[in-house]
Design a protein around this motif. Structure first.
Motif, PDB file in Angstrom:
ATOM      1  N   PRO A   1      -0.753   1.566  -5.488  1.00 36.44           N
ATOM      2  CA  PRO A   1      -0.486   2.993  -5.263  1.00 36.44           C
ATOM      3  C   PRO A   1      -1.805   3.728  -5.011  1.00 36.44           C
ATOM      4  O   PRO A   1      -2.876   3.186  -5.296  1.00 36.44           O
ATOM      5  CB  PRO A   1       0.169   3.450  -6.564  1.00 36.44           C
ATOM      6  N   TYR A   2      -1.721   4.955  -4.506  1.00 38.19           N
ATOM      7  CA  TYR A   2      -2.887   5.786  -4.202  1.00 38.19           C
ATOM      8  C   TYR A   2      -3.811   5.117  -3.183  1.00 38.19           C
ATOM      9  O   TYR A   2      -5.014   5.331  -3.177  1.00 38.19           O
ATOM     10  CB  TYR A   2      -3.674   6.146  -5.486  1.00 38.19           C
ATOM     11  N   ASN A   3      -3.246   4.256  -2.344  1.00 35.85           N
ATOM     12  CA  ASN A   3      -3.993   3.610  -1.271  1.00 35.85           C
ATOM     13  C   ASN A   3      -3.299   3.925   0.037  1.00 35.85           C
ATOM     14  O   ASN A   3      -2.227   3.389   0.322  1.00 35.85           O
ATOM     15  CB  ASN A   3      -4.071   2.094  -1.490  1.00 35.85           C
ATOM     16  N   GLU A   4      -3.906   4.796   0.822  1.00 38.17           N
ATOM     17  CA  GLU A   4      -3.273   5.308   2.036  1.00 38.17           C
ATOM     18  C   GLU A   4      -3.801   4.592   3.273  1.00 38.17           C
ATOM     19  O   GLU A   4      -5.006   4.423   3.436  1.00 38.17           O
ATOM     20  CB  GLU A   4      -3.566   6.816   2.161  1.00 38.17           C
ATOM     21  N   VAL A   5      -2.876   4.188   4.136  1.00 35.47           N
ATOM     22  CA  VAL A   5      -3.292   3.606   5.417  1.00 35.47           C
ATOM     23  C   VAL A   5      -3.742   4.744   6.325  1.00 35.47           C
ATOM     24  O   VAL A   5      -2.990   5.683   6.584  1.00 35.47           O
ATOM     25  CB  VAL A   5      -2.140   2.814   6.054  1.00 35.47           C
TER      26      VAL A   5
ATOM     27  N   LEU B   1       0.840  -1.195   0.000  1.00 32.57           N
ATOM     28  CA  LEU B   1       0.000   0.000   0.000  1.00 32.57           C
ATOM     29  C   LEU B   1       0.875   1.246   0.000  1.00 32.57           C
ATOM     30  O   LEU B   1       1.777   1.371   0.823  1.00 32.57           O
ATOM     31  CB  LEU B   1      -0.898   0.013   1.250  1.00 32.57           C
ATOM     32  N   GLU B   2       0.612   2.151  -0.913  1.00 31.38           N
ATOM     33  CA  GLU B   2       1.374   3.409  -0.991  1.00 31.38           C
ATOM     34  C   GLU B   2       0.361   4.547  -1.104  1.00 31.38           C
ATOM     35  O   GLU B   2      -0.543   4.498  -1.919  1.00 31.38           O
ATOM     36  CB  GLU B   2       2.321   3.370  -2.191  1.00 31.38           C
ATOM     37  N   ARG B   3       0.556   5.583  -0.308  1.00 27.02           N
ATOM     38  CA  ARG B   3      -0.453   6.650  -0.292  1.00 27.02           C
ATOM     39  C   ARG B   3      -0.455   7.511  -1.552  1.00 27.02           C
ATOM     40  O   ARG B   3      -1.466   8.058  -1.940  1.00 27.02           O
ATOM     41  CB  ARG B   3      -0.271   7.547   0.937  1.00 27.02           C
ATOM     42  N   GLY B   4       0.708   7.629  -2.202  1.00 26.71           N
ATOM     43  CA  GLY B   4       0.785   8.434  -3.424  1.00 26.71           C
ATOM     44  C   GLY B   4       1.148   7.553  -4.606  1.00 26.71           C
ATOM     45  O   GLY B   4       0.754   6.390  -4.675  1.00 26.71           O
ATOM     46  N   SER B   5       1.917   8.123  -5.538  1.00 21.32           N
ATOM     47  CA  SER B   5       2.381   7.295  -6.643  1.00 21.32           C
ATOM     48  C   SER B   5       3.650   6.566  -6.178  1.00 21.32           C
ATOM     49  O   SER B   5       4.220   6.897  -5.135  1.00 21.32           O
ATOM     50  CB  SER B   5       2.645   8.148  -7.891  1.00 21.32           C
ATOM     51  N   ILE B   6       4.068   5.575  -6.939  1.00 18.25           N
ATOM     52  CA  ILE B   6       5.247   4.793  -6.566  1.00 18.25           C
ATOM     53  C   ILE B   6       6.469   5.720  -6.495  1.00 18.25           C
ATOM     54  O   ILE B   6       6.718   6.498  -7.409  1.00 18.25           O
ATOM     55  CB  ILE B   6       5.479   3.671  -7.614  1.00 18.25           C
ATOM     56  N   GLY B   7       7.207   5.615  -5.396  1.00 13.93           N
ATOM     57  CA  GLY B   7       8.432   6.417  -5.263  1.00 13.93           C
ATOM     58  C   GLY B   7       8.195   7.886  -4.964  1.00 13.93           C
ATOM     59  O   GLY B   7       9.116   8.698  -5.081  1.00 13.93           O
ATOM     60  N   SER B   8       6.977   8.252  -4.558  1.00  9.93           N
ATOM     61  CA  SER B   8       6.690   9.674  -4.346  1.00  9.93           C
ATOM     62  C   SER B   8       7.145  10.187  -2.983  1.00  9.93           C
ATOM     63  O   SER B   8       7.012  11.364  -2.681  1.00  9.93           O
ATOM     64  CB  SER B   8       5.193   9.944  -4.532  1.00  9.93           C
ATOM     65  N   GLY B   9       7.690   9.299  -2.143  1.00 10.84           N
ATOM     66  CA  GLY B   9       8.222   9.747  -0.855  1.00 10.84           C
ATOM     67  C   GLY B   9       9.670  10.170  -1.007  1.00 10.84           C
ATOM     68  O   GLY B   9      10.023  10.892  -1.944  1.00 10.84           O
TER      69      GLY B   9
ATOM     70  N   THR C   1      -4.682  12.900  -6.803  1.00 18.04           N
ATOM     71  CA  THR C   1      -3.578  11.998  -7.179  1.00 18.04           C
ATOM     72  C   THR C   1      -2.876  12.443  -8.452  1.00 18.04           C
ATOM     73  O   THR C   1      -3.495  12.968  -9.382  1.00 18.04           O
ATOM     74  CB  THR C   1      -4.073  10.553  -7.379  1.00 18.04           C
ATOM     75  N   PHE C   2      -1.571  12.228  -8.466  1.00 15.36           N
ATOM     76  CA  PHE C   2      -0.722  12.588  -9.611  1.00 15.36           C
ATOM     77  C   PHE C   2       0.554  11.779  -9.459  1.00 15.36           C
ATOM     78  O   PHE C   2       0.875  11.303  -8.370  1.00 15.36           O
ATOM     79  CB  PHE C   2      -0.415  14.092  -9.604  1.00 15.36           C
ATOM     80  N   GLU C   3       1.275  11.628 -10.553  1.00 10.83           N
ATOM     81  CA  GLU C   3       2.477  10.800 -10.501  1.00 10.83           C
ATOM     82  C   GLU C   3       3.712  11.689 -10.379  1.00 10.83           C
ATOM     83  O   GLU C   3       3.840  12.683 -11.103  1.00 10.83           O
ATOM     84  CB  GLU C   3       2.566   9.973 -11.784  1.00 10.83           C
TER      85      GLU C   3
END
Ligand SMILES: Cc1cc2nc3c(=O)[nH]c(=O)nc-3n(C[C@H](O)[C@H](O)[C@H](O)COP(=O)(O)OP(=O)(O)OC[C@H]3O[C@@H](n4cnc5c(N)ncnc54)[C@H](O)[C@@H]3O)c2cc1C
Ligand code: SF4
Ligand code: FES
Lengths: 384, 219
Positions: free
Chosen positions: A163-167, A31-39, B48-50
């Motif tokens: 992605p786009y799934n936030e805990v 589960l990632e709250r944003g897009s992949i690698g957005s942290g 949401t955005f990439e």
């Protein structure tokens, strides 16, 4: 019954862990709250460390170098074979040289001193007044593509990447985490996800996320600023031959040069801005390494936060390495949850292997980690 | 400065997209990406955005900003705002996943045509084993009138990359087909919009000339 594991966080640590666990035959959901690698992971220099930057601690340096070799073996297509160069610009740098060479040897990192002339022939944009130069096995990468390669490999072993799934919460009952509560931003719904084990791999956010379950993770977000210049001033990674400090590296990849970095500590990784004086400092220090940088346009200024490991209360942490930690939450009333924090992008695979060992032991799974030998799927396989 | 970001929103299950406006206070030299991130952190966590690198190398943040395809992370808001307003929409030519995030499978699924370890010699000195210039953002698909209307079209970047990884004067046969270089109407929008000057349009023309003159073969 195949055991289910939920990995929270789609940075390089979570991605490598999802892959490690999937390769052991576990059923993984990430589960990632944003897009992949957005942290933090997407926003690094993209430096595949040779370990030379950390030679003051030979253990850490050795760990970096061996991971550098492993990653190039399992995914040669992700890393530029450009190498790096450490240069002495002033007297204090020159004094550091003997110590540096001795420590590199101790750590088993193959380095080679070259003459001033040779260094300038290889990298004409280096400061012409340089006093010494050492070639090292650094490399550069596009962080997003490395993360996508881990995730593509995890997907091929059945992992479910979201992605786009936030805990947004946890359901904890009887000393166990039963489920995570998730906000799905793709279809605007909330749902619960049950599993046998939960790993919090949210880096600088690990404290915020653990708090949702009433748990604590001793992590301090420690941001750093990077300045990206439009144009590539060198092929190798430029490093200042000295103890790690502010503005002492220029990392080149694709058509860009990145001067990095600075370091301070904040409470909330979601409220970080690049201080103007850091940008000025970086540009000034960058000029010392390569004067031509002053002629290039600043393309972007960006900032991200390291997950700095604070002091671990006795008995709660398992310090598996000097550079990262796995926090076992059983003593705090969550028997099936752990957090993994610290490390470097370069050492993420190793962190994932150790965390995978921990999870496997807890779940009674005896399959060992195979990530060090198995070739990674290419990043574009993530999309197919 | 106060800016108004007007964002095209779309979520799974919606019948149609809607536009939503957000006010943000940022410096004119803030990137459109950082402004969007600020909105997502402070006003609307469902936006949401990439994004990943924040400095124009990973290709994640391609968007249509006030009508033009750009990388949001290297676009300063003050330079593109019109009367303080910035309209942000997802790239065209791809399926929208959620708001500004699109599914780039159509581009990446063609990568079998591209040599994975594109080994390049730059200035004859250093070998780079990856895509050195194209940042794989998909902007050229969005800008291209053909890619927008013909889903089977291989697309500008993939054709250019496949050509570059050609061996012994031979390229994959599909390049010499209606899905390949012959689909192109020479609008050159791909080259105009490409954020790194990769010029896929020029390469497509070169491949055509190669086929016509017989200098380029297929495998
Ligand atoms: C300025 C700087 C430069 C660096 N440069 C390098 C370098 O060149 N080379 C190198 O090897 N290392 C580098 N590092 C270190 C490296 O980047 C980090 O150690 C590494 O990226 C951490 O990865 P991570 O996956 O643990 O954290 P992250 O990448 O931050 O991943 C955590 C993820 O969790 C997500 N998340 C947060 N909350 C939630 C939630 N509630 N639900 C779901 N998901 C959530 C976040 O969005 C994030 O994507 C650098 C670090 C900094 C700060
Ligand atoms: S050719 Fe240019 S526009 Fe197309 S994907 Fe590559 S970088 Fe983007
Ligand atoms: S976020 Fe990587 S190109 Fe913009």
């Amino acid at each position: 019954m195949t055991k289910k594991v939920v990995v929270i966080g789609g940075g390089v640590t979570g991605a490598a862990l999802a892959y490690d666990l999937a390769l052991r035959g576990l059923r993984v959901t990430l589960l990632e709250r944003g897009s992949i690698g957005s942290g933090t992971s997407g926003r690094t220099h993209g430096l595949l460390h040779s370990g030379c930057r950390y030679v003051a601690d030979v253990e850490v340096a050795r760990e970096c170098y061996s991971e550098n070799v492993v990653l190039r073996r399992i995914a040669p297509f992700l890393f530029e074979k450009n190498g790096g160069i450490f240069v002495a610009v002033d007297e204090s740098d020159l004094e550091y040289k003997d110590f540096f060479l001795k420590k590199c040897e101790e750590a088993g990192i193959p380095v080679k001193e070259v003459s001033r002339e040779e260094a300038l022939k290889l990298e004409p944009n280096l400061n012409p007044d340089l006093k010494a130069a050492v070639l090292v096995p650094d490399g550069t990468f596009d962080p997003l593509k490395v993360i996508l390669s881990f995730l593509a490999s995890a997907k091929q072993r059945g992992a479910d990447i979201r992605p786009y799934n936030e805990v947004v919460g946890f359901r904890v009952e009887g000393g166990e985490v039963k489920a995570v509560k998730v906000r799905d931003k793709v279809s605007l719904r909330e749902y619960e996800l049950e599993a046998d084990f939960f790993v919090n791999a949210t880096g600088a956010w690990a404290k915020k996320v653990a708090r949702l379950a009433g748990l604590d993770v001793p992590v301090k977000p420690s941001p750093g600023v990077m300045v990206a210049l439009d144009g590539r001033v060198g092929f190798r990674v430029f490093n200042r031959l000295n103890k790690p400090g502010d503005g002492d590296i220029i990392v080149h990849h694709r058509g860009t040069s990145v001067i990095g970095t600075t370091s301070w500590v904040v409470e909330d990784p979601d409220k970080v801005e690049a201080p103007r004086e850091h940008v000025e400092l970086l540009l000034r220090r960058g000029r010392e390494l390569a004067p031509v940088t002053s002629k290039l346009r600043v393309k972007a200024v960006y900032v991200s936060s390291r997950p700095l490991v604070g002091s671990l209360p006795a008995g709660t942490g398992r310090e598996v390495s000097r550079s990262f930690a796995i926090i076992d939450h059983s003593r705090e009333g969550a028997g099936n949850m752990a957090s993994v924090i610290g490390g470097k992008f370069t050492t993420a695979r190793l962190m994932a292997e150790k965390t995978g060992d921990f999870v496997a032991e807890r779940l009674g799974v005896s399959t060992p980690s195979r990530t060090a030998e198995t070739p990674l799927a290419p990043y574009w396989a993530y999309f197919t | 400065m106060r800016y108004r970001l007007v964002v095209r929103r779309y979520k799974q299950g919606w019948r149609e997209a809607e536009y939503r406006a957000y006010e943000v206070d940022v410096d004119p030299d803030t990137s459109v990406l950082d402004a969007l991130e600020k909105v997502s952190l402070e006003q609307d966590p469902t936006l949401t955005f990439e994004h990943a690198c924040h400095h124009g190398v990973c290709g994640a943040c391609g968007m249509v900003i006030n009508g033009v395809e750009r990388l949001a992370c290297v676009t300063r808001i003050g330079e593109v705002a019109r009367g303080g307003v910035v309209v942000v929409e997802p790239l065209r030519g791809f399926r929208v996943v959620s708001d500004l995030a699109v599914d780039k499978s159509r581009m990446f699924s063609q990568y079998a045509l591209v040599e994975p370890g594109t080994l390049e010699r730059v200035d004859g000195v250093v070998e780079l084993e990856k895509l050195f210039d194209c940042v794989e953002c998909g902007v050229c698909y969005s800008a291209c009138p053909i890619a927008n209307t013909f889903p089977e079209y291989l697309g500008p970047s993939v054709i250019a990359l496949a050509y570059r990884s050609s061996k012994d004067g031979k390229v994959p046969a599909v390049l010499d087909s209606r899905r390949g270089v012959w689909a192109c109407h020479a609008a050159f929008e791909c080259s105009v919009r490409c954020p790194v000057g990769f010029k896929p349009g020029e390469t497509i023309m070169k491949v055509r000339r190669g086929f016509l003159s017989g200098k380029l073969g297929v495998r």
